[in-house]
Design a protein around this motif. Structure first.
Motif, PDB file in Angstrom:
ATOM      1  N   UNK B 396      -8.916  -4.878   1.268  1.00 12.14           N
ATOM      2  CA  UNK B 396      -7.731  -5.307   1.870  1.00 12.14           C
ATOM      3  C   UNK B 396      -6.717  -6.185   0.963  1.00 12.14           C
ATOM      4  N   UNK B 397      -6.863  -6.004  -0.251  1.00 11.51           N
ATOM      5  CA  UNK B 397      -6.236  -6.640  -1.366  1.00 11.51           C
ATOM      6  C   UNK B 397      -4.990  -5.842  -1.916  1.00 11.51           C
ATOM      7  N   UNK B 398      -4.798  -4.527  -1.368  1.00 15.88           N
ATOM      8  CA  UNK B 398      -3.704  -3.652  -1.998  1.00 15.88           C
ATOM      9  C   UNK B 398      -2.279  -4.556  -2.148  1.00 15.88           C
ATOM     10  N   UNK B 399      -1.617  -4.541  -3.277  1.00 14.26           N
ATOM     11  CA  UNK B 399      -0.587  -5.248  -3.601  1.00 14.26           C
ATOM     12  C   UNK B 399       0.785  -4.348  -3.476  1.00 14.26           C
ATOM     13  N   UNK B 400       1.259  -4.148  -2.452  1.00  9.82           N
ATOM     14  CA  UNK B 400       2.159  -3.056  -2.201  1.00  9.82           C
ATOM     15  C   UNK B 400       3.379  -3.121  -1.131  1.00  9.82           C
ATOM     16  N   UNK B 401       3.234  -4.642  -0.663  1.00  5.51           N
ATOM     17  CA  UNK B 401       4.390  -5.222   0.648  1.00  5.51           C
ATOM     18  C   UNK B 401       5.722  -4.552   0.269  1.00  5.51           C
ATOM     19  N   UNK B 402       6.106  -3.852   1.081  1.00  8.52           N
ATOM     20  CA  UNK B 402       7.421  -3.256   0.955  1.00  8.52           C
ATOM     21  C   UNK B 402       7.731  -2.387  -0.270  1.00  8.52           C
ATOM     22  N   UNK B 403       6.701  -1.864  -1.008  1.00  9.13           N
ATOM     23  CA  UNK B 403       6.990  -0.847  -1.970  1.00  9.13           C
ATOM     24  C   UNK B 403       6.667   0.670  -1.293  1.00  9.13           C
ATOM     25  N   UNK B 404       6.794   1.463  -2.012  1.00  7.88           N
ATOM     26  CA  UNK B 404       6.615   2.809  -1.643  1.00  7.88           C
ATOM     27  C   UNK B 404       5.391   3.343  -1.055  1.00  7.88           C
ATOM     28  N   UNK B 405       4.232   2.543  -1.385  1.00  8.79           N
ATOM     29  CA  UNK B 405       3.016   2.779  -0.786  1.00  8.79           C
ATOM     30  C   UNK B 405       2.879   2.165   0.622  1.00  8.79           C
ATOM     31  N   UNK B 406       3.718   1.325   0.856  1.00  5.26           N
ATOM     32  CA  UNK B 406       3.739   0.332   2.178  1.00  5.26           C
ATOM     33  C   UNK B 406       4.331   1.036   3.304  1.00  5.26           C
ATOM     34  N   UNK B 443       9.101   0.925  -8.869  1.00  2.31           N
ATOM     35  CA  UNK B 443      10.094   1.292  -8.085  1.00  2.31           C
ATOM     36  C   UNK B 443      10.581  -0.086  -7.415  1.00  2.31           C
ATOM     37  N   UNK B 444       9.415  -0.893  -7.220  1.00  2.00           N
ATOM     38  CA  UNK B 444      10.060  -2.276  -6.654  1.00  2.00           C
ATOM     39  C   UNK B 444      10.201  -2.047  -5.182  1.00  2.00           C
ATOM     40  N   UNK B 445      11.064  -2.654  -4.528  1.00  2.00           N
ATOM     41  CA  UNK B 445      11.150  -2.552  -2.965  1.00  2.00           C
ATOM     42  C   UNK B 445      11.672  -1.018  -2.698  1.00  2.00           C
ATOM     43  N   UNK B 446      10.894  -0.386  -2.067  1.00  2.00           N
ATOM     44  CA  UNK B 446      11.428   0.997  -1.537  1.00  2.00           C
ATOM     45  C   UNK B 446      10.593   1.172  -0.059  1.00  2.00           C
ATOM     46  N   UNK B 447      11.356   1.013   1.115  1.00  2.00           N
ATOM     47  CA  UNK B 447      10.747   1.226   2.245  1.00  2.00           C
ATOM     48  C   UNK B 447      10.759   2.642   2.677  1.00  2.00           C
ATOM     49  N   UNK B 448       9.568   3.243   2.780  1.00  2.00           N
ATOM     50  CA  UNK B 448       9.532   4.791   3.085  1.00  2.00           C
ATOM     51  C   UNK B 448       8.940   5.007   4.670  1.00  2.00           C
ATOM     52  N   UNK B 449       9.385   5.705   5.632  1.00  2.00           N
ATOM     53  CA  UNK B 449       9.143   5.761   6.913  1.00  2.00           C
ATOM     54  C   UNK B 449       9.038   6.991   7.404  1.00  2.00           C
ATOM     55  N   UNK B 450       8.172   7.642   7.965  1.00  2.00           N
ATOM     56  CA  UNK B 450       7.522   8.896   8.515  1.00  2.00           C
ATOM     57  C   UNK B 450       7.524   8.968   9.785  1.00  2.00           C
ATOM     58  N   UNK B 463      14.631   4.229   7.160  1.00  2.00           N
ATOM     59  CA  UNK B 463      13.892   4.042   5.836  1.00  2.00           C
ATOM     60  C   UNK B 463      14.935   4.127   4.843  1.00  2.00           C
ATOM     61  N   UNK B 464      14.631   3.293   3.644  1.00  2.00           N
ATOM     62  CA  UNK B 464      15.338   3.517   2.339  1.00  2.00           C
ATOM     63  C   UNK B 464      15.107   5.074   2.110  1.00  2.00           C
ATOM     64  N   UNK B 465      14.010   5.355   2.174  1.00  2.00           N
ATOM     65  CA  UNK B 465      13.635   6.995   2.295  1.00  2.00           C
ATOM     66  C   UNK B 465      12.909   7.119   3.603  1.00  2.00           C
ATOM     67  N   UNK B 466      13.590   8.177   4.342  1.00  2.00           N
ATOM     68  CA  UNK B 466      13.083   8.615   5.675  1.00  2.00           C
ATOM     69  C   UNK B 466      12.474   9.926   5.752  1.00  2.00           C
TER      70      UNK B 466
END
Lengths: 151, 544
Positions: B396-406, B443-450, B463-466
């Motif tokens: 549960x320690x993934x460091x990716x808040x608001x990144x492309x992995x989030x 990439x830093x903050x990059x909000x991706x939504x599917x 999404x910044x990218x949708x």
């Protein structure tokens, strides 16, 4: 169309929460009601604007609100509006009236029910008595929880 | 945290018995499936592709450790050992049996929880800022206002059969972390020039097939009239919202067709009338509710610096921790987006652990975010390393808040009967791609939504990218959108052009990400670069 009996008479009322004598008068459409000066009963369809009746509340003895489908909730607002503006006559829900909607209908001011298909009376009684309290004010006498909390 | 009194408890207890009785009448044939459907929906029970789904309300996303433990127990006892945190800050269980539903509701009632109005055409659970009561930038804690509205909307007799579902969010900061203007009603608690608190009402936002940003309907409603104003907003909608077409039934269509000014005028008229009807709660009730949301007893003289010698830990702090109003504290995000995982899913064991950590490190409280992560709102900076170590051990320690992995993703065709395409496998592939090529952090903050269909449960418009999954002649096809935001800089994303297949969409995202890396100027996020450059260079890179 002129005024005619839409088919709901006293025999169709299954539940009634009033002391007065049940009016056995035919309800007319809102348009027809507005066209005449002596009609005492009207039937509101979901698309009608209940506000059109507000200037005439004094002469009304019966308002039927039709629910062609129980999922169309406009009749709840129509009922509450009429009560908020001082209508004290019979407010009858007709049509697709079901057990699990009775309580909300009572809270919005309905005091008579003429369901298309008769309700199981034990189920109806249980549904009406299920909750001791309410969270919010409506057209009934129930005191909201937040008023009870602060006496 | 809010605690039930005997009135609140009696309401949820009665609800359990009511549902038990309704289920019995359904089984006895006294209720048809059509008649039963809205009743079960208003109890959170929704029929998916393979089984019933139960959606449990988490009011304004706030949970105690006891409640989180109970949610874990339900996952173990009635589901397959996991739950899915949603974009409405709720939790869903995807493998529920109808005959268990009443028992689950009874288990929930024991910990002051319920599934009331989590589905159906009624006022849904009220969402809020996940950093409420902790954020350095908030005007006040927005949750008391959300709780007041929760009570008002619970079993509201006039608004149980609205034209369509109705979602309300309440925030109290210029920063919008709750997608406030993409709600049917978005409320921002603000201070006026005289220093008084009031509510700004934004009405008619939403995503779905026809995304709309809610216009401001009234800039300042005094707090002692807020419930009455909300009642007026709902009544105009209930009376005039379209019922001829399910896809045009949301309030956004009414406000759009009527015009925001005309809608506001009608609301004002109704409001003036309702002010005399005694629907507003006594102000003492708001004060009573506020007393449950007093700040915990923060320590003093605490260290404000963490030991950053471990680079993985330092990265986690930078990504997942947010400034707190109390010195020596931060809010820490637990990412439910491990590389290649299912966004928002947590196992029962993880939920139990998060509950324990909430108790041990965050004054017995945690929050669900609309981005499907969990927040520990009040953590001492000096204890962060200890906390992170425990999280990391549990995955549960993934460091990716608001990144492309989030990534926010809807359940998609893996679960949902409305979906046209799968969302989860696409999100997994993207997350894996950007973890393995190392660009995710860059990439830093990059909000991706599917979203797996145009109903937009995965918020692709924002999404910044949708990504929007569609069905194209029987095969899954993915459209790419750029430039959306659900935050205070709210905007709706635009489609780039023709869609891609499942592998193609992953490549396409890398293409636009590369263009950003190449063209970005100092401090720009992906969204800023897109806004500066416009769509054309991205189209050029994608389609040549």
């Amino acid at each position: 169309m002129a005024d005619f009996d839409l088919g709901t008479g006293r025999d169709d009322v299954q539940l009634r929460f009033r002391e007065d004598e049940q009016a056995s008068i035919a309800a007319v459409t809102v348009d027809s009601f507005l066209d005449q000066t002596d009609a005492e009963a009207v039937r509101i369809e979901p698309g009608d604007d209940a506000r059109d009746l507000l200037p005439h509340l004094a002469r009304l003895r019966l308002v039927e609100v039709n629910f062609p489908s129980y999922t169309d909730g406009r009749g709840y607002s129509a009922a509450r509006l009429l009560r908020e503006h001082g209508y004290t006559g019979e407010l009858r829900a007709v049509g697709d009236v079901l057990v699990d909607q009775l309580r909300y209908m009572r809270r919005c001011g309905f005091d008579a029910f003429a369901p298309e298909r008769p309700l199981d009376e034990a189920d109806a009684a249980a549904a009406l008595e299920r909750y001791d309290h309410v969270y919010q004010a409506a057209a009934d006498e129930a005191v909201p929880i937040w008023n009870l909390r602060h006496g | 945290m809010y605690k039930y009194d005997h009135y609140d408890q009696a309401m949820v207890d009665a609800r359990v018995e009511e549902f038990r009785d309704q289920a019995r009448r359904r089984l006895e044939g006294k209720l048809t499936e059509d008649q039963f459907k809205p009743l079960r929906l208003q109890n959170g029970l929704y029929l998916q592709l393979h089984a019933y789904m139960l959606r449990v309300a988490i009011p304004y996303g706030t949970l105690s450790s006891m409640q989180m433990h109970a949610l874990a127990d339900i996952a173990d006892k009635y589901d397959r050992g996991y739950g899915h945190f949603t974009t409405r800050q709720n939790i869903q269980y995807n493998w529920i049996k109808l005959e268990d539903a009443a028992d689950i509701l009874a288990d929930l009632a024991k910990v002051e929880m319920h599934a009331i109005q989590t589905s159906g055409n009624c006022i849904r659970n009220i969402s809020s800022d996940q950093y409420a009561g902790a954020a350095a930038d908030e005007v006040v804690d927005p949750r008391p206002y959300a709780e007041l509205l929760r009570q008002w909307s619970t079993f509201h007799p006039e608004f149980a059969y609205l034209p369509r579902k109705f979602k309300i969010a309440v925030i109290a900061s210029e920063k919008d972390r709750a997608a406030m203007r993409l709600h049917d009603i978005g409320i921002n608690i603000v201070k006026n020039d005289a220093g008084e608190l009031g509510a700004s009402f934004y009405v008619g936002g939403g995503m779905g097939r026809t995304p709309m940003i809610a216009p401001l309907i009234r800039d300042f409603v005094p707090l002692n009239q807020m419930v009455t104003y909300a009642e007026a907003c709902l009544r105009v909608y209930n009376r005039h919202g379209r019922r001829d077409n399910k896809y045009k039934a949301r309030i956004k269509i009414l406000v759009h067709e009527m015009g925001a000014e005309e809608y506001a005028r009608q609301v004002e008229e109704e409001f003036a009338h309702l002010l005399d009807q005694g629907v507003e709660p006594p102000f003492a009730e708001l004060e009573r509710i506020r007393s449950f949301f007093q700040p915990p007893e923060f320590g003093t003289g605490l260290t404000e610096k963490a030991d950053r010698s471990d680079p993985d830990f330092a990265l986690w702090i930078d990504r997942n921790c947010s400034p707190h109003k109390a010195p020596g504290y931060v809010s820490a995000a637990i990412s439910l987006k491990p590389v290649g995982g299912i966004p928002g899913d947590a196992t029962a064991a993880q939920m139990h652990l998060m509950a324990e950590l909430a108790k041990g490190y965050s004054f017995d409280e945690c929050r669900v975010t609309h981005a499907q992560n969990i927040i520990l709102p009040h953590v001492e900076i000096g204890r962060l390393h200890e906390l992170w170590t425990k999280l990391d051990e549990a995955g549960l320690g993934t460091a990716n808040l608001d990144n492309i992995g989030d990534i926010i993703a809807c359940p998609g065709l893996d679960y949902c009967s409305l979906a046209n395409a799968r969302s989860i496998p696409v999100s997994q592939k993207i997350s894996e791609r950007f973890a393995s090529n190392g660009k995710g952090e860059l990439l830093g903050e990059l909000k991706l939504k599917i979203s797996g269909c145009i109903n937009a449960c995965g918020h692709h418009h924002a999404g910044h990218i949708g990504i929007l999954g569609v069905d194209r002649k029987g095969t899954e096809n993915y459209q790419l959108l750029l430039g959306g935001s659900e935050a205070e800089d709210v905007s709706l994303a635009k489609i780039t052009g023709p869609g891609f297949n499942e592998d193609g969409i992953v490549d396409a995202i890398e293409t636009v990400a590369d263009l950003y890396l190449e063209r970005r100027e100092d401090g720009e996020r992906f969204l800023d670069t897109y806004r500066r450059l416009g769509m054309d260079p991205f189209k050029e890179a994608l389609y040549g």
